[in-house]
Motif scaffolding. Structure first.
Motif, PDB file in Angstrom:
ATOM      1  N   SER A   1       0.841  -1.186   0.000  1.00 36.90           N
ATOM      2  CA  SER A   1       0.000   0.000   0.000  1.00 36.90           C
ATOM      3  C   SER A   1       0.880   1.242   0.000  1.00 36.90           C
ATOM      4  O   SER A   1       2.091   1.165   0.231  1.00 36.90           O
TER       5      SER A   1
ATOM      6  N   SER B   1       1.200   3.578   2.128  1.00 33.81           N
ATOM      7  CA  SER B   1       1.850   3.808   3.427  1.00 33.81           C
ATOM      8  C   SER B   1       2.842   2.705   3.759  1.00 33.81           C
ATOM      9  O   SER B   1       3.656   2.840   4.676  1.00 33.81           O
TER      10      SER B   1
ATOM     11  N   ASP C   1      -6.511  -2.139   7.342  1.00 40.92           N
ATOM     12  CA  ASP C   1      -7.199  -0.864   7.519  1.00 40.92           C
ATOM     13  C   ASP C   1      -8.441  -0.764   6.625  1.00 40.92           C
ATOM     14  O   ASP C   1      -8.382  -1.003   5.415  1.00 40.92           O
ATOM     15  N   ALA C   2      -9.566  -0.403   7.220  1.00 38.38           N
ATOM     16  CA  ALA C   2     -10.834  -0.325   6.487  1.00 38.38           C
ATOM     17  C   ALA C   2     -10.813   0.777   5.439  1.00 38.38           C
ATOM     18  O   ALA C   2     -11.477   0.671   4.402  1.00 38.38           O
ATOM     19  N   THR C   3     -10.033   1.836   5.694  1.00 40.62           N
ATOM     20  CA  THR C   3      -9.954   2.935   4.728  1.00 40.62           C
ATOM     21  C   THR C   3      -9.314   2.455   3.435  1.00 40.62           C
ATOM     22  O   THR C   3      -9.755   2.806   2.333  1.00 40.62           O
ATOM     23  N   TRP C   4      -8.275   1.646   3.558  1.00 40.51           N
ATOM     24  CA  TRP C   4      -7.603   1.119   2.368  1.00 40.51           C
ATOM     25  C   TRP C   4      -8.553   0.208   1.578  1.00 40.51           C
ATOM     26  O   TRP C   4      -8.599   0.273   0.349  1.00 40.51           O
TER      27      TRP C   4
ATOM     28  N   ASN D   1     -11.792   0.396   1.510  1.00 41.53           N
ATOM     29  CA  ASN D   1     -12.780   1.266   0.880  1.00 41.53           C
ATOM     30  C   ASN D   1     -12.230   1.921  -0.383  1.00 41.53           C
ATOM     31  O   ASN D   1     -12.947   2.114  -1.369  1.00 41.53           O
ATOM     32  N   GLN D   2     -10.940   2.240  -0.369  1.00 38.71           N
ATOM     33  CA  GLN D   2     -10.314   2.828  -1.559  1.00 38.71           C
ATOM     34  C   GLN D   2     -10.297   1.849  -2.728  1.00 38.71           C
ATOM     35  O   GLN D   2     -10.497   2.239  -3.878  1.00 38.71           O
ATOM     36  N   GLN D   3     -10.061   0.564  -2.431  1.00 40.52           N
ATOM     37  CA  GLN D   3     -10.030  -0.432  -3.504  1.00 40.52           C
ATOM     38  C   GLN D   3     -11.403  -0.576  -4.148  1.00 40.52           C
ATOM     39  O   GLN D   3     -11.504  -0.848  -5.349  1.00 40.52           O
TER      40      GLN D   3
ATOM     41  N   GLY E   1     -14.731   3.739  -2.911  1.00 40.51           N
ATOM     42  CA  GLY E   1     -15.627   4.473  -2.030  1.00 40.51           C
ATOM     43  C   GLY E   1     -17.045   3.948  -1.981  1.00 40.51           C
ATOM     44  O   GLY E   1     -17.919   4.558  -1.344  1.00 40.51           O
TER      45      GLY E   1
ATOM     46  N   GLU F   1     -20.277   1.527  -1.000  1.00 36.99           N
ATOM     47  CA  GLU F   1     -20.752   0.869   0.217  1.00 36.99           C
ATOM     48  C   GLU F   1     -21.250  -0.537  -0.133  1.00 36.99           C
ATOM     49  O   GLU F   1     -21.769  -0.773  -1.229  1.00 36.99           O
TER      50      GLU F   1
END
Length: 232
Positions: free
Chosen positions: A109, A111, A143-146, A148-150, A153, A155
């Motif tokens: 990723s 980061s 990480d849930a943010t990562w 979500n990016q895949q 965005g 739901e």
């Protein structure tokens, strides 16, 4: 007897003989024009030679009968090699022989705290499909943010059990496949890793791929268990 002196030549455009300064100026101008023409001729000749060399190089480059459309990597071999460095059993789903695996590699990723096994396919329908198996060095939850990016965005639209795994499903068939990588997607837990499946083929095709990922995880866990029992 002394020879007769040759009379100066009358220049047509002047209607009289040239003066010494006019003769000098004419010769200098002619010399300059000659050099300019020679430079242009040399440039043209150099260009022709360069184009000839390029043509020779192009003709000399070997060409296969196939191209990117026929290109495919061996996912099983790539997974075996990558597993040695990660200590994680990487997923190799069984897909139709008409599919082409364009990439199969470990990635990180932005980061650098998440490592993921990425397999990108071109399906029989010429669509895109991807399998990501993600994990962290410490074994922490991805990480849930990562995630979500895949999924760009989006739901989740529901939950389904496919291939013996409980998945969060992202079903967006109305999206334009030319503007997105996710018409259908799924997120589930495989052993100690998080698997993501998504693509631009039909939801039926991508559900089949998702089930194949779950089946591959089951086979991997069974093989690991057998090997462990044999070692004891």
């Amino acid at each position: 007897m002394a020879g007769k002196q040759k009379p100066p030549v009358i220049v047509a455009e002047l209607g009289r003989p040239e003066t010494a300064s006019e003769t000098s100026a004419r010769k200098a101008r002619d010399s300059q024009l000659y050099r300019q023409r020679k430079t242009v001729n040399n440039l043209v000749l150099s260009l022709i030679v360069s184009l000839g060399l390029v043509l020779v190089i192009i003709l000399a480059v070997p060409r296969g009968t196939g191209g990117w459309g026929d290109y495919s990597v061996n996912v099983a071999e790539a997974a075996a090699a990558a597993s040695e460095s990660t200590g994680v059993s990487l997923i190799v789903p069984e897909v139709p022989s008409s599919w082409k695996a364009k990439q199969a590699e470990l990635r990180e990723s932005g980061s650098g705290d998440i490592t993921y096994w990425y397999v990108g396919y071109t399906t029989e329908n010429g669509a895109y499909a991807a399998v990501l198996q993600s994990f962290t060095a410490e074994g922490a939850e991805v990480d849930a943010t990562w995630i979500n990016q895949q999924f760009e965005g989006l739901e989740p639209t529901g939950r389904e059990t496919l291939g013996g795994v409980d998945w969060s499903v992202y079903d967006y068939p109305e999206r334009n496949p030319d503007e997105t990588n996710v018409l259908f997607g799924a997120e589930g837990t495989l052993s100690s890793t998080t698997a993501l499946v998504f693509g631009t083929d039909t939801s039926a095709v991508l559900r089949t791929l998702t089930a194949a990922v779950g089946d591959a995880d089951s086979r991997s866990r069974a093989a690991t268990s057998t090997a462990h029992e044999e070692d004891q």
